[in-house]
Design a protein around this motif. Sequence first.
Motif, PDB file in Angstrom:
ATOM      1  N   LEU A  99       0.786  -1.419  -0.047  1.00  0.00           N
ATOM      2  CA  LEU A  99      -0.288  -0.152  -0.192  1.00  0.00           C
ATOM      3  C   LEU A  99       0.992   1.384   0.185  1.00  0.00           C
ATOM      4  CD1 LEU A  99      -2.697  -1.023   3.088  1.00  0.00           C
ATOM      5  CD2 LEU A  99      -2.834  -0.664  -0.237  1.00  0.00           C
ATOM      6  N   PHE A 100       1.547   1.130   0.640  1.00  0.00           N
ATOM      7  CA  PHE A 100       2.905   2.224   0.795  1.00  0.00           C
ATOM      8  C   PHE A 100       3.897   2.553  -0.497  1.00  0.00           C
ATOM      9  CE2 PHE A 100       7.054   4.260   1.730  1.00  0.00           C
ATOM     10  CZ  PHE A 100       6.730   5.612   1.977  1.00  0.00           C
ATOM     11  N   LEU A 101       3.442   1.666  -1.251  1.00  0.00           N
ATOM     12  CA  LEU A 101       4.934   1.277  -2.116  1.00  0.00           C
ATOM     13  C   LEU A 101       4.089   1.996  -3.568  1.00  0.00           C
ATOM     14  CD1 LEU A 101       7.200   1.272  -3.356  1.00  0.00           C
ATOM     15  CD2 LEU A 101       7.121  -1.133  -4.169  1.00  0.00           C
ATOM     16  N   VAL A 102       2.647   1.258  -3.299  1.00  0.00           N
ATOM     17  CA  VAL A 102       0.764   2.047  -4.777  1.00  0.00           C
ATOM     18  C   VAL A 102       0.939   3.152  -3.960  1.00  0.00           C
ATOM     19  CG1 VAL A 102      -1.125   2.004  -4.809  1.00  0.00           C
ATOM     20  CG2 VAL A 102       0.235  -0.286  -4.391  1.00  0.00           C
ATOM     21  N   ALA A 197       5.596   2.590 -12.735  1.00  0.00           N
ATOM     22  CA  ALA A 197       5.149   1.219 -13.678  1.00  0.00           C
ATOM     23  C   ALA A 197       5.642  -0.077 -12.771  1.00  0.00           C
ATOM     24  CB  ALA A 197       4.446   1.254 -15.202  1.00  0.00           C
ATOM     25  N   PHE A 198       6.566   0.444 -12.643  1.00  0.00           N
ATOM     26  CA  PHE A 198       7.306  -1.238 -12.263  1.00  0.00           C
ATOM     27  C   PHE A 198       7.003  -1.134 -11.020  1.00  0.00           C
ATOM     28  CE2 PHE A 198      10.760  -1.921 -15.161  1.00  0.00           C
ATOM     29  CZ  PHE A 198       9.756  -2.230 -16.789  1.00  0.00           C
ATOM     30  N   LEU A 199       7.064   0.014  -9.809  1.00  0.00           N
ATOM     31  CA  LEU A 199       6.439   0.374  -8.972  1.00  0.00           C
ATOM     32  C   LEU A 199       5.271  -0.328  -7.971  1.00  0.00           C
ATOM     33  CD1 LEU A 199       8.808   3.399  -7.434  1.00  0.00           C
ATOM     34  CD2 LEU A 199       9.275   0.485  -7.017  1.00  0.00           C
ATOM     35  N   LEU A 200       4.244   0.317  -9.522  1.00  0.00           N
ATOM     36  CA  LEU A 200       3.082   0.185  -8.958  1.00  0.00           C
ATOM     37  C   LEU A 200       2.935  -1.938  -8.850  1.00  0.00           C
ATOM     38  CD1 LEU A 200       1.476   2.576 -11.088  1.00  0.00           C
ATOM     39  CD2 LEU A 200       1.402   2.594  -8.367  1.00  0.00           C
ATOM     40  N   THR A 204       1.188  -3.567  -6.109  1.00  0.00           N
ATOM     41  CA  THR A 204       0.444  -4.714  -6.409  1.00  0.00           C
ATOM     42  C   THR A 204       0.230  -6.098  -5.929  1.00  0.00           C
ATOM     43  OG1 THR A 204      -0.591  -3.394  -7.998  1.00  0.00           O
ATOM     44  CG2 THR A 204      -1.325  -5.224  -8.175  1.00  0.00           C
ATOM     45  N   THR A 205       1.611  -6.600  -6.371  1.00  0.00           N
ATOM     46  CA  THR A 205       1.965  -7.746  -6.207  1.00  0.00           C
ATOM     47  C   THR A 205       2.585  -8.107  -4.585  1.00  0.00           C
ATOM     48  OG1 THR A 205       3.492  -7.910  -8.369  1.00  0.00           O
ATOM     49  CG2 THR A 205       3.480  -9.323  -6.774  1.00  0.00           C
ATOM     50  N   LEU A 206       2.781  -7.004  -3.924  1.00  0.00           N
ATOM     51  CA  LEU A 206       2.896  -7.140  -2.543  1.00  0.00           C
ATOM     52  C   LEU A 206       1.142  -7.753  -1.521  1.00  0.00           C
ATOM     53  CD1 LEU A 206       5.880  -5.113  -1.663  1.00  0.00           C
ATOM     54  CD2 LEU A 206       6.222  -7.342  -1.549  1.00  0.00           C
ATOM     55  N   TYR A 219       6.715 -14.721 -13.717  1.00  0.00           N
ATOM     56  CA  TYR A 219       5.595 -13.266 -13.926  1.00  0.00           C
ATOM     57  C   TYR A 219       6.062 -12.139 -14.360  1.00  0.00           C
ATOM     58  CZ  TYR A 219       3.090 -18.051 -14.847  1.00  0.00           C
ATOM     59  OH  TYR A 219       2.671 -19.427 -15.361  1.00  0.00           O
ATOM     60  N   VAL A 220       6.229 -11.558 -12.968  1.00  0.00           N
ATOM     61  CA  VAL A 220       6.285 -10.248 -12.682  1.00  0.00           C
ATOM     62  C   VAL A 220       7.716  -9.747 -13.290  1.00  0.00           C
ATOM     63  CG1 VAL A 220       6.896  -8.526 -10.844  1.00  0.00           C
ATOM     64  CG2 VAL A 220       5.331 -10.173 -10.750  1.00  0.00           C
TER      65      VAL A 220
END
Length: 249
Positions: A99-102, A197-200, A204-206, A219-220
């Motif tokens: 959530l923090f990263l997004v 975009a990678f960070l998003l 989201t993956t986290l 895949y990521v």
Amino acid sequence: MQDILPLLQDPAAWIALVTLVVMEVVLGIDNLIFISILTNKLPPEHREKARKIGIGLALVMRLALLGTVAWIVKLTAPVFSIFDHPFSWKDIILIAGGLFLVWKATKEIHHNVDPTDHKEDMVGGTATTTFAAAIGQILLLDLVFSVDSIITAVGMTPHLPIMVVAVVAAVTVMLVAATPLANFIERNPTIVMLALAFLLMIGTTLIAEGMGFHVPKGYVYAAMAFSALVEVLNMLSRNRRQRAHDAKH
């Protein structure tokens, strides 16, 4: 020393070490991208120092967590359930970090799209406050990525010396690559948006991992590699057109 000598003579231990080093380096890419983008927001004279401190903190945190392997393993034990779905401390840390990263990546994308809106800057204020805020944010994400990294290491090998060597090797690679990556991102504005975009996607993956939805890391990273390749081709095309334009004029 008596525990290390048998490992030096065991081919399986060497294979485990090489595999774990590669895995730790790959997992460190997420951490490195965040550090590079965040430190590029600082005044030039503070960037190198912030990167070294941030990566140094990542190493200290990983080694400290390795010293509490028994406690780290317990982080995967369920602590409560919601709608019959169990959540562990690891899940909570991953969700909070995601959530923090997004949130941070979204704010920075907004700032890049609308640079006149300084309220949405990732880190604001004076140079001193900015430096302290940057280190604080790096430390927070270091914790999230470190927990994920160490739990992965514990799952791959039971030997603590192999984990320590792999972590030190991976963080050394991060330290060497930090400045070139940050400089490359700064010189190419389109790369900044791609990195955000990678960070998003990583955030989201986290969150998905914390909610119990396993997302294969292959895949990521394959998606990230493909996107980076497309952007490199776009950069080469732009440079070729620019050279042709300059030659005509």
